[in-house]
Design a protein around this motif. Structure first.
Motif, PDB file in Angstrom:
ATOM      1  N   UNK A 108       0.835  -1.194   0.000  1.00 39.11           N
ATOM      2  CA  UNK A 108       0.000   0.000   0.000  1.00 39.11           C
ATOM      3  C   UNK A 108       0.876   1.252   0.000  1.00 39.11           C
ATOM      4  N   UNK A 109       1.906   1.197   0.836  1.00 37.39           N
ATOM      5  CA  UNK A 109       2.833   2.338   0.923  1.00 37.39           C
ATOM      6  C   UNK A 109       3.487   2.594  -0.434  1.00 37.39           C
ATOM      7  N   UNK A 110       3.924   1.511  -1.079  1.00 33.64           N
ATOM      8  CA  UNK A 110       4.580   1.609  -2.384  1.00 33.64           C
ATOM      9  C   UNK A 110       3.645   2.222  -3.419  1.00 33.64           C
ATOM     10  N   UNK A 111       2.470   1.600  -3.547  1.00 34.22           N
ATOM     11  CA  UNK A 111       1.582   1.974  -4.638  1.00 34.22           C
ATOM     12  C   UNK A 111       0.924   3.327  -4.411  1.00 34.22           C
ATOM     13  N   UNK A 112       0.933   3.777  -3.168  1.00 31.67           N
ATOM     14  CA  UNK A 112       0.294   5.047  -2.873  1.00 31.67           C
ATOM     15  C   UNK A 112       1.079   6.217  -3.467  1.00 31.67           C
ATOM     16  N   UNK A 113       2.405   6.104  -3.444  1.00 31.84           N
ATOM     17  CA  UNK A 113       3.244   7.197  -3.963  1.00 31.84           C
ATOM     18  C   UNK A 113       3.448   7.056  -5.458  1.00 31.84           C
ATOM     19  N   UNK A 114       2.370   7.002  -6.196  1.00 28.77           N
ATOM     20  CA  UNK A 114       2.539   6.821  -7.629  1.00 28.77           C
ATOM     21  C   UNK A 114       1.474   7.569  -8.379  1.00 28.77           C
TER      22      UNK A 114
END
Lengths: 114, 114
Positions: A108-114
């Motif tokens: 979630x953390x990864x995909x949120x910053x995109x």
DNA sequence: CTAATATATGAGCAGATATTCATATGAAGG
DNA sequence: CCTTCATATGAATATCTGCTCATATATTAG
């Protein structure tokens, strides 16, 4: 008081009081270290979908059986996966729903910053 | 069909379909790698309580300023912390509440098995 | 400007780590 | 038994990583 170059005692004592014990912080680092490898993350994600035998994982990830076995040992030592023998094969599975949560949280953390 | 020694296509195709894209899995591993070090975990825990300047963190952890600066760079490159200059000092802070969540989740996992 | 304090950073090294290769163990069939 | 398939594991190696040391940069005071 002390004659330091720059005194932080006010802020530090408060922070110190709230920090988890040293041992927990070490264990926490060690736990994340196990998650901190692409191969192991892939293995955990696979097992998150279905239990699998060693050679299935190897085939899925396109890696050697040996490499996978070594990493499964790391994961098992960390108690993130369990296994059982079924005839000639050994089936691995997530030992804990916590693992799924941690992976999901990270994704979630990864995909949120995109 | 294929004539393999041991066919896994049934289970594998299903798992394959549910796996996050390769790139995400790599990023996920890299993210956890950053959490996977005791020093960085301690820094993040400290910042979780209060923003702090470099030398305060160094004093708190009993480590050299250089070691802390190097790790803060790793944390900043991973966008887990931010900083701002305040006169001679530089204050670091968590860049994201997600960081707190991930740490908390890990701690919960640790302390639960005890 | 110069000195002092705070931080950043590059080089080097010692220790950790992921993979490969070879081999050992274990289970099932003939 | 002997062979085959599945897995585990030890040793060797190449790479990565975290710290130290020396030094550079930045800010403020005088």
């Amino acid at each position: 008081m002390a004659n330091r170059k720059h005194d932080h005692e006010n802020s530090l004592s408060a922070v110190r009081g709230e920090m988890p014990p040293e041992e927990d912080l070490c264990n926490l680092g060690d736990l994340f270290k196990v998650f901190g490898d692409t191969t192991r993350v892939k293995i955990l994600c696979s097992l998150s979908e279905s239990e699998l035998c060693v050679c299935a994982i190897a085939e899925l990830l396109g890696m050697t059986q040996s490499a996978i076995s070594h990493q499964l040992k790391v994961l098992k030592d960390a108690r993130l996966v369990g296994n059982r023998r079924e005839g000639k094969t050994v089936v691995y599975f997530l030992s804990d729903d916590h693992v799924r949560t941690i992976i999901a949280q990270g994704l979630e953390h990864i995909t949120e910053k995109r």
